[in-house]
Design a protein around this motif. Structure first.
Motif, PDB file in Angstrom:
ATOM      1  N   UNK A   1       0.812  -1.221   0.000  1.00 34.35           N
ATOM      2  CA  UNK A   1       0.000   0.000   0.000  1.00 34.35           C
ATOM      3  C   UNK A   1       0.847   1.275   0.000  1.00 34.35           C
ATOM      4  N   UNK A   2       1.863   1.477   0.736  1.00 37.61           N
ATOM      5  CA  UNK A   2       2.086   0.927   2.071  1.00 37.61           C
ATOM      6  C   UNK A   2       1.208   1.624   3.092  1.00 37.61           C
ATOM      7  N   UNK A   3       0.942   0.916   4.181  1.00 31.78           N
ATOM      8  CA  UNK A   3       0.112   1.483   5.243  1.00 31.78           C
ATOM      9  C   UNK A   3       0.475   0.822   6.565  1.00 31.78           C
ATOM     10  N   UNK A   4       0.055   1.435   7.677  1.00 36.13           N
ATOM     11  CA  UNK A   4       0.350   0.845   8.993  1.00 36.13           C
ATOM     12  C   UNK A   4      -0.382  -0.473   9.206  1.00 36.13           C
ATOM     13  N   UNK A   5       0.254  -1.335   9.996  1.00 35.95           N
ATOM     14  CA  UNK A   5      -0.362  -2.583  10.435  1.00 35.95           C
ATOM     15  C   UNK A   5      -0.614  -2.425  11.929  1.00 35.95           C
ATOM     16  N   UNK A   6      -1.877  -2.517  12.321  1.00 32.95           N
ATOM     17  CA  UNK A   6      -2.261  -2.381  13.723  1.00 32.95           C
ATOM     18  C   UNK A   6      -2.711  -3.737  14.248  1.00 32.95           C
ATOM     19  N   UNK A   7      -2.431  -3.981  15.505  1.00 31.91           N
ATOM     20  CA  UNK A   7      -2.793  -5.259  16.111  1.00 31.91           C
ATOM     21  C   UNK A   7      -3.574  -4.996  17.391  1.00 31.91           C
ATOM     22  N   UNK A   8      -4.693  -5.674  17.539  1.00 36.66           N
ATOM     23  CA  UNK A   8      -5.509  -5.545  18.744  1.00 36.66           C
ATOM     24  C   UNK A   8      -4.708  -6.002  19.958  1.00 36.66           C
ATOM     25  N   UNK A   9      -4.891  -5.282  21.063  1.00 41.55           N
ATOM     26  CA  UNK A   9      -4.205  -5.648  22.302  1.00 41.55           C
ATOM     27  C   UNK A   9      -4.503  -7.089  22.692  1.00 41.55           C
ATOM     28  N   UNK A  10      -5.740  -7.524  22.504  1.00 44.11           N
ATOM     29  CA  UNK A  10      -6.124  -8.886  22.877  1.00 44.11           C
ATOM     30  C   UNK A  10      -5.333  -9.927  22.083  1.00 44.11           C
ATOM     31  N   UNK A  11      -5.033  -9.620  20.813  1.00 46.39           N
ATOM     32  CA  UNK A  11      -4.253 -10.547  19.990  1.00 46.39           C
ATOM     33  C   UNK A  11      -2.824 -10.632  20.517  1.00 46.39           C
ATOM     34  N   UNK A  12      -2.239  -9.472  20.811  1.00 49.41           N
ATOM     35  CA  UNK A  12      -0.875  -9.480  21.365  1.00 49.41           C
ATOM     36  C   UNK A  12      -0.836 -10.147  22.732  1.00 49.41           C
ATOM     37  N   UNK A  13      -1.882  -9.939  23.536  1.00 50.22           N
ATOM     38  CA  UNK A  13      -1.938 -10.569  24.852  1.00 50.22           C
ATOM     39  C   UNK A  13      -1.988 -12.091  24.732  1.00 50.22           C
ATOM     40  N   UNK A  14      -2.747 -12.579  23.759  1.00 57.09           N
ATOM     41  CA  UNK A  14      -2.916 -14.026  23.613  1.00 57.09           C
ATOM     42  C   UNK A  14      -1.768 -14.693  22.867  1.00 57.09           C
TER      43      UNK A  14
END
Length: 166
Positions: A111-124
């Motif tokens: 794209x380029x564009x940012x990649x965001x990750x949900x806190x719950x995904x990082x926590x798990x």
């Protein structure tokens, strides 16, 4: 949501299963996501600056989005269920489209564009990698990167179209 960056594509041994490794930009956690060989190639090609002679699927998607006058403003990794990661593409007009995480990452790099990750995904699914001495870490990273790149090239050299019929 936390922004993550693509560290690279790795091959997990002994299974030879490719994975993409992400890292929190303002944090310590890494996020390994096991992916398919075509998506691994698509991500690795962009990172290495390789332009295939014909557009790959993710290149085509990026071209179609641009031809329609839109942009992908961000990619979100929104959930993980039983080791399956779910993502969405977010367009400049607010429309979201569900995606596999590996495809979303491949599109984000184009794209380029940012990649965001949900806190719950990082926590798990996020893991903290122990920090070594910086000089040792740099040397090990360089050796690991060279070894993983060699293994990935060997993997790509042995891949046949029939391998993807599963």
């Amino acid at each position: 949501m936390r922004e993550v960056e693509v560290v690279g594509v790795r091959i997990e041994l002994p299974s030879n299963q490719p994975l993409v490794l992400l890292k929190e930009i303002n944090g310590e956690r890494h996020l390994p996501i096991w992916i398919g060989a075509p998506e691994a190639s698509a991500i690795a090609f962009v990172q290495q600056g390789i332009v295939p002679p014909r557009p790959m699927t993710h290149d085509l998607l990026a071209s179609v989005v641009a031809a329609l006058g839109r942009t992908v403003s961000e990619v979100r990794l929104v959930s993980v269920e039983d080791t399956v990661f779910y993502a969405e593409l977010v367009f400049d007009n607010g429309v979201t489209v569900s995606s596999r995480a590996s495809d979303a990452i491949a599109v984000a790099l184009r794209a380029p564009c940012p990649i965001l990750c949900a806190d719950a995904v990082l926590d798990e699914a996020g893991v903290r990698i122990a920090e070594a001495d910086e000089d040792e870490e740099d040397e090990e990273d360089s050796e690991n990167a060279e070894n993983e790149l060699r293994q990935f090239r060997e993997f790509l050299a042995d891949v046949e179209p029939e391998d993807f019929e599963r």
